[in-house]
Design a protein around this motif. Structure first.
Motif, PDB file in Angstrom:
ATOM      1  N   GLY A 160       0.748  -1.177  -0.098  1.00 28.72           N
ATOM      2  CA  GLY A 160       0.006  -0.101   0.005  1.00 28.72           C
ATOM      3  C   GLY A 160       0.801   1.316  -0.096  1.00 28.72           C
ATOM      4  O   GLY A 160       0.084   2.485   0.099  1.00 28.72           O
ATOM      5  N   GLY A 161       2.260   1.274  -0.131  1.00 30.37           N
ATOM      6  CA  GLY A 161       3.004   2.319  -0.088  1.00 30.37           C
ATOM      7  C   GLY A 161       3.081   3.113  -1.381  1.00 30.37           C
ATOM      8  O   GLY A 161       2.385   2.528  -2.564  1.00 30.37           O
ATOM      9  N   ASN A 162       3.704   4.131  -1.741  1.00 29.46           N
ATOM     10  CA  ASN A 162       3.647   4.889  -2.872  1.00 29.46           C
ATOM     11  C   ASN A 162       4.633   4.243  -3.701  1.00 29.46           C
ATOM     12  O   ASN A 162       5.742   3.946  -3.527  1.00 29.46           O
ATOM     13  N   CYS A 163       4.196   4.039  -5.176  1.00 28.90           N
ATOM     14  CA  CYS A 163       4.949   3.119  -6.037  1.00 28.90           C
ATOM     15  C   CYS A 163       4.896   3.965  -7.258  1.00 28.90           C
ATOM     16  O   CYS A 163       3.551   3.811  -8.074  1.00 28.90           O
ATOM     17  N   GLN A 164       5.823   4.536  -7.805  1.00 31.42           N
ATOM     18  CA  GLN A 164       5.880   5.368  -9.244  1.00 31.42           C
ATOM     19  C   GLN A 164       6.481   4.150 -10.293  1.00 31.42           C
ATOM     20  O   GLN A 164       6.640   4.658 -11.413  1.00 31.42           O
ATOM     21  N   ARG A 165       6.735   2.807  -9.776  1.00 34.13           N
ATOM     22  CA  ARG A 165       7.266   2.041 -10.941  1.00 34.13           C
ATOM     23  C   ARG A 165       6.098   1.457 -11.545  1.00 34.13           C
ATOM     24  O   ARG A 165       4.883   1.692 -11.549  1.00 34.13           O
ATOM     25  N   ALA A 166       6.404   0.978 -12.849  1.00 29.41           N
ATOM     26  CA  ALA A 166       5.587   0.549 -13.957  1.00 29.41           C
ATOM     27  C   ALA A 166       5.138  -0.822 -13.440  1.00 29.41           C
ATOM     28  O   ALA A 166       5.705  -1.320 -12.757  1.00 29.41           O
ATOM     29  N   VAL A 167       4.158  -1.076 -14.218  1.00 30.50           N
ATOM     30  CA  VAL A 167       3.284  -2.381 -13.813  1.00 30.50           C
ATOM     31  C   VAL A 167       4.142  -3.512 -14.706  1.00 30.50           C
ATOM     32  O   VAL A 167       4.616  -3.439 -15.997  1.00 30.50           O
ATOM     33  N   ASP A 168       4.372  -4.635 -13.815  1.00 28.94           N
ATOM     34  CA  ASP A 168       4.907  -5.930 -14.654  1.00 28.94           C
ATOM     35  C   ASP A 168       3.703  -6.424 -15.184  1.00 28.94           C
ATOM     36  O   ASP A 168       3.010  -7.181 -14.347  1.00 28.94           O
ATOM     37  N   TRP A 169       3.560  -6.444 -16.596  1.00 27.94           N
ATOM     38  CA  TRP A 169       2.435  -6.963 -17.102  1.00 27.94           C
ATOM     39  C   TRP A 169       2.435  -8.549 -17.295  1.00 27.94           C
ATOM     40  O   TRP A 169       1.216  -9.132 -17.491  1.00 27.94           O
ATOM     41  N   HIS A 170       3.639  -9.097 -17.051  1.00 31.72           N
ATOM     42  CA  HIS A 170       3.686 -10.539 -17.051  1.00 31.72           C
ATOM     43  C   HIS A 170       2.911 -11.186 -15.652  1.00 31.72           C
ATOM     44  O   HIS A 170       2.392 -12.231 -15.784  1.00 31.72           O
ATOM     45  N   LEU A 171       3.382 -10.618 -14.582  1.00 36.19           N
ATOM     46  CA  LEU A 171       2.656 -10.938 -13.356  1.00 36.19           C
ATOM     47  C   LEU A 171       1.506  -9.983 -13.020  1.00 36.19           C
ATOM     48  O   LEU A 171       0.775 -10.510 -12.286  1.00 36.19           O
ATOM     49  N   ARG A 172       1.334  -8.968 -13.979  1.00 38.16           N
ATOM     50  CA  ARG A 172      -0.167  -8.216 -13.785  1.00 38.16           C
ATOM     51  C   ARG A 172      -0.126  -7.757 -12.364  1.00 38.16           C
ATOM     52  O   ARG A 172      -1.097  -7.752 -11.742  1.00 38.16           O
ATOM     53  N   LYS A 173       0.980  -7.000 -11.706  1.00 39.98           N
ATOM     54  CA  LYS A 173       0.854  -6.621 -10.293  1.00 39.98           C
ATOM     55  C   LYS A 173       2.113  -5.435 -10.487  1.00 39.98           C
ATOM     56  O   LYS A 173       2.631  -5.023 -11.440  1.00 39.98           O
ATOM     57  N   ARG A 174       1.606  -4.463  -9.560  1.00 39.31           N
ATOM     58  CA  ARG A 174       2.509  -3.104  -9.238  1.00 39.31           C
ATOM     59  C   ARG A 174       3.028  -3.426  -8.023  1.00 39.31           C
ATOM     60  O   ARG A 174       2.233  -3.386  -6.882  1.00 39.31           O
ATOM     61  N   TYR A 175       4.145  -3.444  -7.799  1.00 36.93           N
ATOM     62  CA  TYR A 175       4.911  -3.686  -6.549  1.00 36.93           C
ATOM     63  C   TYR A 175       6.055  -2.644  -6.409  1.00 36.93           C
ATOM     64  O   TYR A 175       6.794  -2.222  -7.383  1.00 36.93           O
TER      65      TYR A 175
END
Length: 361
Positions: A160-175
């Motif tokens: 739930g923290g701030n994340c300015q990184r792109a989504v990993d579309w193979h895993l379909r997750k933003r981390y």
């Protein structure tokens, strides 16, 4: 006959010592009641009785008092939501103009909104909300709010923290960086992370080539052919696989075969759609950059127009105000916004200095 203490004393004395012959028998006297006179009442100070203590707690039989100026109709509390009372067709028509991320946040507010916004009846509403962004439709294993949060969110979906990184579309997750190091497991370290478990489970899970970051730089392992899997996906798939494999009947073997076939098709479909999703994400970033530049250009024009109305020269304003000095924001600029922009970058003083220097010459 009423006997008194004085009579009892006399009778006891007569019993012990006989009276003389000439003595007359004593008669009992009744106690006199003292009459209150006016003098006695004036000398004594009258004592007022203590007031009764009022009840502080309401009893069961006590009835609540009604306010005199109470309205006849029932007023709505400030915390109540008016949207919940609207008809369904009107509600869905209004929500079409709300961005998808705001719709997702609205669905998390209560169970009624979640049931309404995840119902198949609301599918057209979500399509209308995604249309301005040309966003793709959600996969079959994603709900509409979860897909909108993945497309337009800015928070890490794990912590739930701030994340300015792109989504990993193979895993379909933003981390975020910390969750990446904590939750990604490579195929090389599978045996140490899951001792005694079957490594064949990795054939039925999506993976990514982008491994954990080192010293702030994201490590691309395309050349090393290392595959990284999400730890929670491995644990869930292992439980399902082992449960089906423990059934040694023909039905159990058929169920396991159907499960593995379905998982293989799912992984192949994800790898097919990942480039399409990634391309849309890149186009959205470009559109956001163009929108920011447009808003910034409009803000510069608005600040210059406000300064011209104040009486400054166009030449001085062009020299003093640049696009770098104006902070980003909405395109419309008010007088307060103009002074705020000038005070933040000391533009106002430079414009005033240039104008005063030109007039003195």
């Amino acid at each position: 006959m009423v006997t008194t203490r004085r009579k009892t004393r006399a009778t006891t004395k007569e019993a012990t010592v006989p009276p003389p012959a000439e003595a007359k028998p004593q008669t009992t006297r009744k106690p006199r009641k003292r009459k209150e006179t006016v003098e006695d009442s004036e000398d004594e100070i009258p004592v007022e009785p203590k007031p009764k203590r009022q009840k502080t707690t309401a009893t069961a039989s006590a009835k609540p008092t009604k306010k005199k100026n109470a309205p006849a109709g029932k007023r709505r509390k400030s915390s109540e939501c008016i949207l919940a009372d609207l008809p369904l067709d009107l509600l869905l028509e209004l929500l079409k103009y709300i961005p998808p991320l705001d719709l997702a946040n609205l669905s998390y507010t209560s169970k009624s909104f979640w049931k309404t916004l995840t119902d198949p009846v609301a599918a057209n509403m979500w399509k209308a909300a995604r249309k301005p962004y040309k966003a793709p439709d959600p996969p079959r294993d994603f709900s509409e709010p979860r897909w909108a949060e993945l497309l337009f969110g800015t928070l890490c979906q794990t912590c739930g923290g701030n994340c300015q990184r792109a989504v990993d579309w193979h895993l379909r997750k933003r981390y975020c960086l910390a969750c990446e190091k904590l939750h990604l497991v490579s195929d090389v370290r599978f045996k140490s992370a899951f001792p005694g478990r079957k490594i064949e489970i990795l054939d039925y899970l999506p993976f990514t080539r982008h491994g954990p970051s080192t010293k702030g730089w994201r490590q691309h392992s395309d050349n090393l052919k290392i595959e990284y899997f999400w730890r929670e996906d491995i644990e869930v798939s292992l439980r399902q696989f082992e449960k089906l494999a423990s059934r040694e009947t023909e039905e159990g073997e058929e169920a396991l075969e159907a499960w593995t076939k379905k998982r293989e098709e799912r992984v192949a479909w994800i790898f097919k759609m990942a480039p399409i999703w990634s391309k849309w994400d890149f186009q959205l970033d470009e559109l956001e950059k163009e929108e920011k530049e447009y808003n910034k250009r409009k803000r510069v024009e608005g600040v210059k127009a406000r300064l011209l109305e104040m009486g400054y020269e166009q030449v001085d304003i062009d020299k003093a105000i640049t696009s770098r000095a104006i902070p980003p924001g909405v395109p419309n600029v008010t007088n307060a916004g103009t002074f705020q922009c000038c005070s933040n970058t000391s533009i106002f003083l430079r414009v005033l200095r240039n104008s005063l220097g030109q007039t003195s010459e």
